[in-house]
Write a protein that holds these residues in place. Structure first.
Motif, PDB file in Angstrom:
ATOM      1  N   ASN A 101       0.809  -1.218   0.000  1.00  0.00           N
ATOM      2  CA  ASN A 101       0.000   0.000   0.000  1.00  0.00           C
ATOM      3  C   ASN A 101       0.842   1.268   0.000  1.00  0.00           C
ATOM      4  O   ASN A 101       2.009   1.263   0.376  1.00  0.00           O
ATOM      5  N   LYS A 102       0.211   2.342  -0.368  1.00  0.00           N
ATOM      6  CA  LYS A 102       0.806   3.671  -0.301  1.00  0.00           C
ATOM      7  C   LYS A 102       1.238   3.943   1.144  1.00  0.00           C
ATOM      8  O   LYS A 102       0.493   3.656   2.086  1.00  0.00           O
ATOM      9  N   GLN A 104       3.238   2.367   3.002  1.00  0.00           N
ATOM     10  CA  GLN A 104       3.291   1.117   3.772  1.00  0.00           C
ATOM     11  C   GLN A 104       4.391   1.125   4.823  1.00  0.00           C
ATOM     12  O   GLN A 104       4.222   0.605   5.913  1.00  0.00           O
ATOM     13  N   ILE A 124       2.462  -2.709  -6.499  1.00  0.00           N
ATOM     14  CA  ILE A 124       3.147  -1.778  -5.596  1.00  0.00           C
ATOM     15  C   ILE A 124       2.578  -0.402  -5.894  1.00  0.00           C
ATOM     16  O   ILE A 124       2.774   0.123  -6.988  1.00  0.00           O
ATOM     17  N   THR A 128       4.752   3.799  -2.023  1.00  0.00           N
ATOM     18  CA  THR A 128       4.853   2.690  -1.073  1.00  0.00           C
ATOM     19  C   THR A 128       6.088   2.848  -0.194  1.00  0.00           C
ATOM     20  O   THR A 128       6.040   2.591   1.004  1.00  0.00           O
TER      21      THR A 128
END
Length: 146
Positions: A101-102, A104, A124, A128
């Motif tokens: 995730n963004k 992460q 991705i 990320t």
């Protein structure tokens, strides 16, 4: 290990290394590591973890090395690594992660080595790896990225 109770290590305030390898651990919460403020190395490989929830490692602000390889991790919540400001090495290889995730890893400001080899990563998201200014080694081999 039949059961891993929360607050299992109440008086081990000087503990620096904890090995919980191959114990069939399925779930972790921040209270499993309560009072382990001086822990620097945590070995959790070869367990049965499926997710890393928010705040899981909250009390481990001095952690340098976190080994989570050879589990069954599919999901990592965005604040799973909150408070790990000194962490330099994170090993997540050989899990079942499908998506990153963004933001992460945004809390891992000291991270130099990140291993995501041999997961099921297909996607991705942008940003990320935002905030990983000290990252030197990034391994994402043997995934399903298109």
């Amino acid at each position: 290990m039949e059961k891993f109770e929360e607050f299992a290590f109440p008086n081990l305030v000087n503990l620096e290394r904890l090995h919980l390898v191959a114990n069939d651990i399925k779930f972790l919460s921040k209270n499993h590591f309560y009072s382990l403020n001086n822990l620097e190395y945590l070995f959790l490989e070869n367990n049965d973890l499926k997710a890393l929830n928010n705040d899981t490692f909250f009390y481990l602000s001095n952690l340098l090395n976190l080994n989570l390889f050879n589990n069954k991790i599919e999901k990592i919540e965005n604040d799973a690594f909150i408070n790990l400001i000194r962490l330099t090495n994170l090993d997540l290889k050989n899990n079942m992660i499908q998506k990153l995730n963004k933001f992460q890893f945004k809390h891992l400001i000291s991270l130099t080595d990140l291993n995501l080899d041999n997961n099921n990563i297909e996607r991705i998201e942008n940003e990320t790896f935002y905030g990983l200014k000290k990252l030197i080694n990034l391994n994402i081999n043997d995934n399903l990225i298109k």
